[in-house]
Every structure is written in C-alpha cells, then in structure tokens.
Design a protein around this motif. Structure first.
Motif, PDB file in Angstrom:
ATOM      1  N   ASN A  35       0.819  -1.226   0.000  1.00  0.00           N
ATOM      2  CA  ASN A  35       0.000   0.000   0.000  1.00  0.00           C
ATOM      3  C   ASN A  35       0.849   1.271   0.000  1.00  0.00           C
ATOM      4  N   PHE A  71      -2.800  -2.794  -5.680  1.00  0.00           N
ATOM      5  CA  PHE A  71      -3.502  -2.016  -4.666  1.00  0.00           C
ATOM      6  C   PHE A  71      -4.599  -1.153  -5.299  1.00  0.00           C
ATOM      7  N   ARG A  82     -11.073   2.687   1.272  1.00  0.00           N
ATOM      8  CA  ARG A  82      -9.978   1.817   0.838  1.00  0.00           C
ATOM      9  C   ARG A  82      -9.293   1.058   1.976  1.00  0.00           C
ATOM     10  N   CYS A  83      -9.470   1.509   3.221  1.00  0.00           N
ATOM     11  CA  CYS A  83      -8.645   0.956   4.302  1.00  0.00           C
ATOM     12  C   CYS A  83      -8.967  -0.501   4.620  1.00  0.00           C
ATOM     13  N   CYS A  86      -6.980  -2.612   2.391  1.00  0.00           N
ATOM     14  CA  CYS A  86      -5.577  -2.448   2.783  1.00  0.00           C
ATOM     15  C   CYS A  86      -5.241  -3.304   4.025  1.00  0.00           C
ATOM     16  N   TYR A  87      -6.123  -3.300   5.001  1.00  0.00           N
ATOM     17  CA  TYR A  87      -5.905  -4.133   6.206  1.00  0.00           C
ATOM     18  C   TYR A  87      -5.985  -5.609   5.817  1.00  0.00           C
ATOM     19  N   ARG A  90      -2.841  -7.037   3.995  1.00  0.00           N
ATOM     20  CA  ARG A  90      -1.638  -7.101   4.839  1.00  0.00           C
ATOM     21  C   ARG A  90      -1.786  -8.127   5.958  1.00  0.00           C
ATOM     22  N   GLN A 116      -5.526   5.013  12.689  1.00  0.00           N
ATOM     23  CA  GLN A 116      -6.125   3.870  11.983  1.00  0.00           C
ATOM     24  C   GLN A 116      -7.493   3.544  12.568  1.00  0.00           C
ATOM     25  N   CYS A 163      -0.022   8.319   5.680  1.00  0.00           N
ATOM     26  CA  CYS A 163      -0.269   6.923   6.031  1.00  0.00           C
ATOM     27  C   CYS A 163       0.475   5.945   5.129  1.00  0.00           C
ATOM     28  N   GLY A 164       0.322   6.094   3.807  1.00  0.00           N
ATOM     29  CA  GLY A 164       1.037   5.165   2.932  1.00  0.00           C
ATOM     30  C   GLY A 164       0.622   5.239   1.479  1.00  0.00           C
ATOM     31  N   CYS A 165      -0.687   5.101   1.216  1.00  0.00           N
ATOM     32  CA  CYS A 165      -1.113   5.076  -0.186  1.00  0.00           C
ATOM     33  C   CYS A 165      -1.121   6.490  -0.765  1.00  0.00           C
ATOM     34  N   SER A 168      -3.727   8.796   0.591  1.00  0.00           N
ATOM     35  CA  SER A 168      -3.484   9.416   1.908  1.00  0.00           C
ATOM     36  C   SER A 168      -2.498  10.581   1.749  1.00  0.00           C
TER      37      SER A 168
HETATM   38  S1  SF4 Z   1      -5.025   5.494   4.205  1.00  0.00           S
HETATM   39 FE1  SF4 Z   1      -3.469   4.089   5.058  1.00  0.00          FE
HETATM   40  S2  SF4 Z   1      -4.604   2.314   5.824  1.00  0.00           S
HETATM   41 FE2  SF4 Z   1      -5.964   3.444   4.447  1.00  0.00          FE
HETATM   42  S3  SF4 Z   1      -5.661   2.529   2.447  1.00  0.00           S
HETATM   43 FE3  SF4 Z   1      -4.233   4.221   2.540  1.00  0.00          FE
HETATM   44  S4  SF4 Z   1      -2.341   3.310   3.313  1.00  0.00           S
HETATM   45 FE4  SF4 Z   1      -3.967   1.843   3.732  1.00  0.00          FE
END
Ligand code: SF4
Length: 184
Positions: A35, A71, A82-83, A86-87, A90, A116, A163-165, A168
């Motif tokens: 992600n 992703f 989307r989370c 994503c959870y 992983r 989160q 956060c990562g994606c 975000s």
């Molecule tokens: S906001 Fe964070 S937890 Fe949510 S999808 Fe993006 S990377 Fe994943």
C-alpha cells in the motif's frame, strides 16, 4: 511465544516491540506493505525498518512487493473506503506467513496508531486468525504511540508524513489547503 509482528514502519514498531518483549514475547518483524507509494517512499520505510531491526536484534521476514497496480485495482472505484482492503491484504499475508513458518500468533504495529480504524483492524485480524487457524495477538498499543514517535525522533529514524497510499498523500495536501482556507 513466537509472534509475527506485521510491521508498517520502524517508528510505529518501537513501543510495540518493547511492550511484547516486556511480556516475554519475542517478535519477528514481517514487512508486507504493498500500500505504500511512491517507490521512493516505499524504499525509505523498508530500509529504515531493516536498519532499526538490526539495531535491536530483531529478525525480519521480507515480502518485498511494491504493489501499486494490485492495490489500485483492489480499491477501485471506491477510493474513499480503501482501508478495509488495505488491512485485509496485509493481515492475510501476515496470518498465512505466521502459519506457514510455525509461529504461535501474529499481530500488527498498525494497532498502535490513533489514526487507523482500530476496531476494523481488530475485526480483520480475528477473521484472518480464523481463516488460517492461528491466534491473532490483539493488543491495544495506542497508549504508547506518542512515546514511540518521540523515541523515533531521538533515534533520527525516517518519519513519514502520510499513512502510505497515494490517496493518503493527497489527503494531506487537501487537509493543508482546507486549514489554510479556514484560517483566511
Ligand atoms: S489510508 Fe493508510 S490504511 Fe488506508 S488505504 Fe491508505 S495506506 Fe492503507
């Protein structure tokens, strides 16, 4: 007890590892975060974890997949919800790997973040535990979040700004713009 600690990044892992070690549990870190985008950011977080883990003598299992396309395909077209996906990807990888490699349980450093969806994370962890017949070691690590961030700063670890994606990362700028507008 041998637990596999799915690790989103080094800063978040600091007090998770410490808490588990205080309980007599030795975690092995598990890197699987398709992600995280773009690639430069992915590499920074991955390399920071590898270096930090070596410094505290923690083993790391790497699942090195830069999963931009997978992703985006997984969350399309509902980018704002989307989370869950994503959870799922992983924690499924963490549960499957823990089972395959003979761990007693698995958990995740995502449980430390107040940003989160904690209850959703817990639910997904429990679903994966049932699916792969392995214990989900649930812990609410959140009370030590700030302490961990402070320690990471003191250690000079790379600290990410989103956060990562890629969405975000977009949120970060949208929020900034909104804050600026509200302040005008
Ligand atoms: S906001 Fe964070 S937890 Fe949510 S999808 Fe993006 S990377 Fe994943």
């Amino acid at each position: 007890m041998k637990t596999l600690l799915h690790t989103c990044c080094a800063p978040c892992s600091i007090t998770c590892v410490d808490t588990l070690r205080q309980e007599g549990i030795e975690p092995t870190a598990f890197w699987y975060n398709p992600n995280i985008h773009p690639l430069k950011e992915y590499k920074m977080r991955k390399n920071t974890l590898v270096e930090y883990a070596a410094s505290i003598h923690m083993k790391v299992i790497m699942e090195n997949e830069y999963g931009l396309r997978k992703f985006i395909e997984g969350i399309y077209p509902d980018f704002d919800h989307r989370c869950g996906f994503c959870y799922n990807i992983r924690l499924e990888a963490a549960a499957a790997t823990a089972k395959e490699k003979g761990f007693d349980s698995f958990t995740t450093s995502l449980l430390i973040s107040p940003y989160q969806n904690h209850e959703l994370l817990r639910r997904v962890g429990e679903e994966m535990a049932e699916k792969y017949d392995i214990e989900f070691l649930y812990r609410d690590f959140r009370p030590r979040f700030r302490e961990g961030q402070e320690m990471a700063r003191e250690l000079g670890l790379y600290m990410q700004k989103y956060c990562g994606c890629i969405f975000s990362e977009e949120d970060r700028y949208t929020k900034k713009k909104k804050e600026k507008k509200d302040g005008e």
